[in-house]
Design an enzyme around this catalytic site. Structure first.
Site, PDB file in Angstrom:
ATOM      1  N   ASP A 175      57.124  87.662  86.120  1.00 43.33           N
ATOM      2  CA  ASP A 175      57.387  88.680  87.145  1.00 43.33           C
ATOM      3  C   ASP A 175      58.181  88.083  88.304  1.00 43.33           C
ATOM      4  O   ASP A 175      57.833  87.016  88.825  1.00 43.33           O
ATOM      5  CB  ASP A 175      56.074  89.221  87.710  1.00 43.33           C
ATOM      6  N   HIS A 177      59.628  90.699  90.692  1.00 41.42           N
ATOM      7  CA  HIS A 177      59.329  91.775  91.648  1.00 41.42           C
ATOM      8  C   HIS A 177      60.263  91.810  92.854  1.00 41.42           C
ATOM      9  O   HIS A 177      59.825  91.790  94.005  1.00 41.42           O
ATOM     10  CB  HIS A 177      57.885  91.661  92.122  1.00 41.42           C
ATOM     11  N   ASP A 204      59.024  93.221  84.848  1.00 38.42           N
ATOM     12  CA  ASP A 204      58.651  93.387  86.255  1.00 38.42           C
ATOM     13  C   ASP A 204      59.663  92.741  87.194  1.00 38.42           C
ATOM     14  O   ASP A 204      59.311  91.967  88.093  1.00 38.42           O
ATOM     15  CB  ASP A 204      57.239  92.861  86.519  1.00 38.42           C
ATOM     16  N   ASN A 236      55.827  96.821  82.990  1.00 41.13           N
ATOM     17  CA  ASN A 236      55.239  98.112  83.365  1.00 41.13           C
ATOM     18  C   ASN A 236      55.859  98.670  84.645  1.00 41.13           C
ATOM     19  O   ASN A 236      55.777  99.872  84.914  1.00 41.13           O
ATOM     20  CB  ASN A 236      53.720  97.993  83.530  1.00 41.13           C
ATOM     21  N   HIS A 237      56.516  97.815  85.444  1.00 41.87           N
ATOM     22  CA  HIS A 237      57.179  98.308  86.655  1.00 41.87           C
ATOM     23  C   HIS A 237      58.611  98.758  86.395  1.00 41.87           C
ATOM     24  O   HIS A 237      59.280  99.213  87.323  1.00 41.87           O
ATOM     25  CB  HIS A 237      57.146  97.248  87.751  1.00 41.87           C
ATOM     26  N   HIS A 290      55.406  91.442  77.997  1.00 42.10           N
ATOM     27  CA  HIS A 290      55.034  91.505  79.409  1.00 42.10           C
ATOM     28  C   HIS A 290      53.528  91.635  79.607  1.00 42.10           C
ATOM     29  O   HIS A 290      52.908  90.858  80.330  1.00 42.10           O
ATOM     30  CB  HIS A 290      55.741  92.658  80.110  1.00 42.10           C
ATOM     31  N   HIS A 371      52.576  89.768  83.950  1.00 49.81           N
ATOM     32  CA  HIS A 371      51.840  90.980  84.335  1.00 49.81           C
ATOM     33  C   HIS A 371      50.717  90.770  85.342  1.00 49.81           C
ATOM     34  O   HIS A 371      50.375  91.698  86.071  1.00 49.81           O
ATOM     35  CB  HIS A 371      51.280  91.642  83.065  1.00 49.81           C
TER      36      HIS A 371
END
Length: 960
Positions: A175, A177, A204, A236-237, A290, A371
């Site tokens: 991730d 982000h 992500d 998932n993002h 992920h 994740h």
């Protein structure tokens, strides 16, 4: 320094600077160790709040999808129009040409590694200045080409693990982000993507951080230049619905894209996300995904065939949907725990048995996933007997976590988890400039005919040993699926700078405290019931330890009293609680935090409350009749059941859930009761909106012939009236100024019962109104005040209560009986020729506290209940508003606004009209008071953002 550069290449310069003393270093002492422990505790609470955010999203998503489906069925024409627009948006907008004044980076085909390297250099030099935002035409073009490339890939990619002979490197990144600094640091230390250095980003990229657009552009620039140097799995993002959430609740990407570009670009990003593969198999040994493993234990071939070009389903039903959902959302169960539901109920947590079954079925030996924030501020975690490895790459996550990031480096004969902390951008830029000559030299070597130069040519011991701001500590772990089954763990050991750790703790504490305050508001009813169960003495007091225990169990967030518990609730002064130490008044601890609405919507609150209270006033009951109406069994007490039955018999435009929640917030739950006279006072508090300032004349019909100087319109503004009426309705003070007559009487009466002179009426002081003031003025005892009784009582109070009149604002130069009689006619809003108790009670104006400025405060239990419901359902409301937003500009017609809110209420109540959280009339009032654009439309994003959590003990009811 030159010698170290020669050994390490340009990627080693940062390490060299650390070694040469550019970063302060000192031994770790006892204070540092204590600081580290505190930091880990704060980090654990932060990680739990993040999981709670994602749990809340999944729960909210169920409601949102149901709302969307029902709207599509109810308004099929609107749905068809939306689909036509969605299909049209896939073709592109046809952007305007790049203007001459554009000063950003020019990114266009032909795509080359040189151009991608230039973009990398540009981002290092222009961090978050506004100039780093690519022109919309460039971003649109690179997204379209990226979509075409990724669509051609299967849902599970196959990527070879570099052999020792090739000298190549494969790096798995977790991730990120939106934290561009982490990506730039990784590329600066380990080299940019190239023919010899391949990167696999494991989802992500979006949300939380501010620069996900730039990360995507950079990765796509390399991908289009050399397809084998960049791979990306979906996370998932990479999902529209979670992107729509605010960054503080785990989203933020939608706002990022719309602030930099527009709605069409956001749709284009969603097409790109849906095109991304779900997983990657490395060689014949490892699955990189992920989230985690699917609960249905599919084969790799089944995963390859998944039709992934869809948004993640909220409730997976088919095999494809389940594989998609679990690939993005699944978590490994803790070692020794069975498989089950994870965050959000529908989520799956796979245990070690499930891991072994999947690996055996597919001939693999390791699962690499991301994740989750690993514990103890690390950048990685091993699970299930070292068969599962979590890699998380966003260091100092959200700018507050002080956690390490990590990547996984795979090279022939060597596998390494490399932990790090990304430096500030100014430090990165300095080392970047210092290494320019070396980078150019390495680049020429890379371009030499037949020459394969990768990270294998660099002195790896230097890179593994040194990090920015710290050192490394290596250890070996036995693990399956990686080269020779030995994994080098290169732990990051930060320098002992306690000040940095303290800053990290403070940032995490702020985030945890904010989350706890928000959840206290949203779960107030559950907390109150739990507190009442353990309040054996029925005095509203519980110990700090019991308060902490209940809050942790109810909210699902660890509460560390030393770190942040004391910031959320205050222990009572022992002198005020019979000498007991560490006691909490739980009712006050809950009332401290409220959902408030911006003052621009004050008229709605006043209108809703006045509607309720005026309906009660219209009954024109005497005080005794009012008591008997609620105390149906005449035992002197009023129970919640009796109150619900009576209030339901009035036309109050309130739903039953609103009444039940309002009574609960009045501390009137099932099994509790009030004295009848005490309840009448509580009823006024329930309907009273303290922050607007009390309206001396409650909304209702104006008495015949009465002047309207102090009457208020539905939005709380004074009505215009003639000068003659103003002079009749005002009182001249001793200092020569004039005030509204009813407001003067209100202040006078309030001061008479404000025993402790704190300017605020407590429930017991307000209760004294019916016991003392009313009985003293109602001389004939009929339960009503005639105009003469009212005038006699006010004039007698002025004469007898000399101490009350010390305040200049209460010293009238003259107040004739005629004027007081005129005021009595104004207070008789029901025009009955007398004043009933419910008309008299609003004169006691200081019943509430904490008047806000920019925020519209309210102590009204009714308004709090409605505001909390709207705040809690923001995700579903957003989906409903978007359905009616034909231009996708955040604006809807007031009629559509009403339909959207009503549909959310219908879904929440599961079709039971009596259980809907807001009534049709309340929604219509709300829509009528929302600020409108020039076209008469409501900005629904501004409306939803106007609901905020407020700490009423903070300065002026400050938003948290």
């Amino acid at each position: 320094q030159c010698r170290i550069r020669g050994r390490c290449g340009w990627w080693g310069v940062l390490a060299a600077q650390s070694k040469m003393g550019c970063v302060p270093s000192r031994p770790v002492g006892a204070n540092d160790e204590e600081m580290n422990k505190k930091s880990e505790r704060s980090y654990g609470a932060f990680a739990q709040t993040e999981e709670n955010d994602e749990h809340d999203f999944l729960e909210a998503q169920k409601t949102a999808v149901t709302v969307q489906n029902k709207l599509q069925a109810q308004y099929p024409e609107k749905h068809q129009e939306q689909e036509r627009k969605r299909l049209a948006s896939k073709k592109g907008k046809g952007r305007a040409a790049v203007p001459d004044k554009y000063t950003g980076f020019h990114l266009h085909s032909p795509w080359t590694l040189d151009k991608a390297d230039e973009l990398l250099d540009f981002y290092v030099r222009q961090p978050q200045t506004g100039k780093d935002v690519l022109h919309a035409s460039y971003m649109e073009a690179i997204l379209h080409e990226g979509i075409d490339v990724f669509k051609k890939m299967p849902s599970v990619m196959k990527v070879p693990v570099p052999t020792q002979e090739s000298g190549n490197t494969l790096i798995v990144v977790g991730d990120t982000h939106g934290q561009l600094a982490d990506v730039l640091y990784i590329f600066s230390v380990h080299g940019p993507p190239s023919a010899t250095t391949t990167y696999l980003f494991n989802g992500d990229i979006a949300d939380r951080g501010p620069a996900a657009c730039e990360i995507c552009a950079l990765l796509l620039a390399y991908k289009l230049a050399h397809p084998e140097c960049i791979y990306i799995n979906r996370g998932n993002h990479e999902n529209a619905d979670i992107n729509e959430r605010p960054s503080k609740n785990g989203g933020g990407f939608a706002n990022e894209v719309r602030s930099k570009y527009d709605r069409d670009m956001f749709h284009l990003f969603q097409q790109f996300f849906c095109a991304l593969p779900l997983a990657t198999v490395l060689g014949d040994e490892c699955l990189v995904v992920h989230g985690g493993l699917c609960r249905l234990n599919p084969t790799i071939d089944q995963m390859k065939g998944v039709d992934r070009e869809m948004q993640c389903p909220d409730l997976p039903l088919t095999l494809d949907e389940t594989i998609l959902f679990d690939s993005l959302w699944a978590d490994p169960a803790a070692d020794g725990e069975p498989a089950g539901s994870g965050r959000g109920g529908v989520c799956y947590s796979f245990d070690e048995i499930a891991t072994s079954k999947f690996l055996t079925l597919n001939g693999l030996s390791l699962v690499i996933r991301s994740h989750q924030l690993p514990p103890k501020q690390r950048g990685y975690m091993l699970h299930h007997g070292n068969k599962v490895l979590t890699i998380f790459s966003a260091s100092n996550y959200c700018g507050v976590c002080a956690n390490h990031g990590s990547i996984l480096i795979l090279r022939g004969g060597m596998s390494e988890v490399w932990e790090y902390r990304a430096p500030p951008m100014d430090v990165l830029l300095q080392s970047w400039d210092d290494s320019k000559a070396v980078r150019e030299k390495e680049k020429r070597k890379r371009q030499a005919p037949g020459r394969k130069l990768g990270i294998g040519d660099i002195a790896l011991t230097q890179m593994r040993t040194h990090r920015w701001g710290g050192q490394s500590k290596e250890r070996q772990v036995r693990i399956g699926g990686l080269s020779n089954n030995n994994l080098t763990i290169s732990d990051y050991v930060p320098d002992g700078d306690a000040r940095k750790a303290a800053n990290g703790i403070a940032g995490m504490e702020t985030s945890v405290v904010r989350a706890l305050k928000e959840r206290i508001c949203l779960h107030r009813a559950e907390l109150l019931r739990a507190f009442q169960k353990i309040d054996k003495n029925h005095d509203g007091l519980i110990s700090v330890s019991k308060w902490q225990e209940v809050v942790e169990a109810t909210l699902g967030v660890p509460v560390d009293w030393q770190l942040h518990g004391y910031l959320i609730v205050q222990a009572e002064d022992p002198a005020k609680v019979h000498g007991h130490k560490n006691m909490v008044h739980f009712q006050r601890s809950l009332e401290r935090y409220q959902i408030r609405l911006h003052e621009g919507y004050a008229g709605w609150q006043a209108n809703v409350l006045s509607r309720v209270y005026s309906q009660l006033q219209q009954s024109d009951l005497s005080l005794d009749s009012l008591k008997k109406r609620f105390d149906q069994d005449s035992d002197g007490n009023v129970t919640s059941k009796e109150v619900l039955e009576v209030l339901s018999s009035f036309d109050l435009a309130l739903s039953r859930p609103q009444l039940e929640r309002a009574l609960l917030w009045m501390n009137m739950d099932e099994g509790t009761s009030f004295k009848a006279t005490e309840f009448i006072s509580q009823l006024y508090i329930m309907c009273h909106d303290g922050a607007t300032g009390p309206s001396p004349v409650p909304a209702g019909r104006q008495a015949a012939g009465a002047p309207s100087a102090s009457a208020r319109t539905v939005d709380g503004a004074p009505e215009r009236s003639s000068g003659r009426r103003n002079s009749i309705g005002t009182v001249r003070l001793a200092d020569g100024t004039s005030v509204d007559g009813v407001a003067y009487v209100s202040q006078l009466l309030t001061a008479a019962v404000d025993v402790d002179k704190d300017g605020v009426l407590s429930p017991s002081e307000l209760h004294a109104v019916s016991q003392n003031i009313w009985d003293a003025i109602d001389t004939d005892g009929d339960g009503y005040l005639s105009y003469d009784e009212f005038a006699d009582g006010v004039l007698r109070l002025i004469k007898e209560e000399k101490a009350v009149l010390k305040s200049p604002r209460l010293q009238a130069s003259s107040l004739s009986r005629e004027k007081v009689l005129e005021l009595a006619r104004r207070i008789d809003v029901c025009n009955t020729g007398h004043i009933c108790f419910l008309e008299f009670l609003p004169l006691f104006s200081a019943a509430t506290t904490n008047q806000g400025t920019a925020l519209q405060g309210s102590n009204s239990a009714l308004i709090q209940q409605i505001c909390t419901q709207i705040y809690e359902q923001q995700h579903a409301l957003t989906k409903a508003f978007q359905f009616f937003d034909k231009d996708e500009d955040m604006h809807v017609d007031p009629g559509d606004f009403v339909q959207a809110v009503a549909m959310v209420g219908e879904v929440i109540s599961k079709g039971n009209k009596a259980d809907e959280p807001f009534t049709q009339e309340q929604i219509e009032i709300l829509a009528s008071h929302c600020p409108k654009s020039d076209k008469g439309l409501i900005n629904y994003q501004a409306f939803l953002e106007s609901f905020v959590v407020v700490d009423t003990l903070a300065f002026e009811g400050e938003a948290i």
